[in-house]
Design an enzyme around this catalytic site. Structure first.
Site, PDB file in Angstrom:
ATOM      1  N   THR A  27       0.840  -1.191   0.000  1.00 15.03           N
ATOM      2  CA  THR A  27       0.000   0.000   0.000  1.00 15.03           C
ATOM      3  C   THR A  27       0.876   1.242   0.000  1.00 15.03           C
ATOM      4  O   THR A  27       2.089   1.167   0.217  1.00 15.03           O
ATOM      5  CB  THR A  27      -0.928   0.049   1.232  1.00 15.03           C
ATOM      6  OG1 THR A  27      -0.109   0.072   2.412  1.00 15.03           O
ATOM      7  CG2 THR A  27      -1.844  -1.150   1.290  1.00 15.03           C
ATOM      8  N   ALA A  60       3.545  -1.120   4.862  1.00 15.03           N
ATOM      9  CA  ALA A  60       2.941   0.126   5.316  1.00 15.03           C
ATOM     10  C   ALA A  60       3.981   1.233   5.190  1.00 15.03           C
ATOM     11  O   ALA A  60       5.060   1.141   5.791  1.00 15.03           O
ATOM     12  CB  ALA A  60       2.459  -0.014   6.757  1.00 15.03           C
ATOM     13  N   VAL A  86       7.777  -2.290   7.142  1.00 12.88           N
ATOM     14  CA  VAL A  86       7.861  -0.829   7.037  1.00 12.88           C
ATOM     15  C   VAL A  86       8.431  -0.441   5.674  1.00 12.88           C
ATOM     16  O   VAL A  86       9.538  -0.825   5.301  1.00 12.88           O
ATOM     17  CB  VAL A  86       8.737  -0.249   8.163  1.00 12.88           C
ATOM     18  CG1 VAL A  86       8.824   1.274   8.027  1.00 12.88           C
ATOM     19  CG2 VAL A  86       8.182  -0.629   9.528  1.00 12.88           C
ATOM     20  N   LYS A  87       7.649   0.336   4.951  1.00 15.91           N
ATOM     21  CA  LYS A  87       8.021   0.757   3.600  1.00 15.91           C
ATOM     22  C   LYS A  87       8.743   2.101   3.676  1.00 15.91           C
ATOM     23  O   LYS A  87       8.182   3.094   4.147  1.00 15.91           O
ATOM     24  CB  LYS A  87       6.762   0.853   2.745  1.00 15.91           C
ATOM     25  CG  LYS A  87       6.970   0.793   1.249  1.00 15.91           C
ATOM     26  CD  LYS A  87       5.605   0.702   0.577  1.00 15.91           C
ATOM     27  CE  LYS A  87       5.715   0.617  -0.927  1.00 15.91           C
ATOM     28  NZ  LYS A  87       4.367   0.618  -1.550  1.00 15.91           N
ATOM     29  N   VAL A  88       9.985   2.129   3.216  1.00 17.65           N
ATOM     30  CA  VAL A  88      10.864   3.295   3.379  1.00 17.65           C
ATOM     31  C   VAL A  88      11.350   3.766   2.008  1.00 17.65           C
ATOM     32  O   VAL A  88      11.755   2.948   1.176  1.00 17.65           O
ATOM     33  CB  VAL A  88      12.084   2.926   4.255  1.00 17.65           C
ATOM     34  CG1 VAL A  88      12.997   4.139   4.434  1.00 17.65           C
ATOM     35  CG2 VAL A  88      11.635   2.385   5.604  1.00 17.65           C
TER      36      VAL A  88
END
Length: 215
Positions: A27, A60, A86-88
């Site tokens: 997402t 996310a 965790v999307k970085v």
């Protein structure tokens, strides 16, 4: 190869899950906005709802772009649910944060990757996933699939465990080519996954079988 669905739409996520081939979800803020999900509290709740709808990883994305902000936001996201990744973003402070997260046992997805050099840095920092954007490269007359191949070679050369998550996948042939090259994951909208089901000869053959059965 794993199949992730790129959406924040719960109905589509559940449909893909029911199909029996879904391995996870990606997402981003744009997808959240598309579903009319606004406000931090509602967004965080929606991430948890997505986790409950699937059995695999859910990426996310952080909004912060500075190191301290990425770390703070990432730690909060990771605590929401064990399935959260965790999307970085691929920026300098993002790489620093990915290194921090990897040392803390927090899984990460390095996003907005458009070069092999960026993918190499993400792997060096310990990213769980790296997300090269195939379709967006194609949009600017650059071979997005060649990038997937380059990353595959580099990771295999040095034994990096970072998984290649092919993103911005636009059509079924993107999926087939990514599978042929050896991408670990593809993420795409539901309609692209469902398009793999379709072939005119299947329709013709089924119609013939049904006609013969009636005889």
């Amino acid at each position: 190869m794993k199949f992730f669905i790129d959406t924040a739409n719960l109905a589509q996520i559940k449909e893909a899950q029911d199909l029996g081939i879904l391995d996870g979800v990606t997402t981003n803020p744009s997808l959240m906005a598309k579903e009319g999900i606004k406000g931090e509290k509602n967004i965080l709740k929606h991430y948890v709802d997505i986790c409950k709808a699937v059995t695999g990883d859910v990426s996310a994305e952080v909004i912060a772009t500075d190191y301290a902000g990425i770390v703070k936001e990432g730690e909060r996201l990771a605590k929401l649910h064990k399935q959260i990744v965790v999307k970085v973003p691929m920026i300098k402070d993002g790489i620093k944060a990915i290194k921090y997260f990897s040392e803390k046992g927090i899984r990460t997805n390095c996003t907005l990757v458009f070069s092999a050099g960026q993918a190499l840095l993400a792997a060096k920092a310990g990213a769980t996933y790296v997300s090269p954007f195939v379709g967006r490269l194609d949009d600017v007359s650059t071979d997005g699939l060649q990038l997937i191949e380059d990353i595959r070679i580099i990771y295999d050369n040095f034994g990096y465990e970072t998984q290649i998550l092919a993103a911005s996948v636009r059509h079924p042939m993107h999926i087939i080519e990514c599978a042929t090259i050896g991408a670990d994951v593809v993420t795409c909208p539901l309609n692209v996954i469902l398009a793999l089901l379709k072939h005119p000869l299947t329709d013709i053959g089924l119609a013939q079988f049904l006609a013969d059965a009636k005889k």
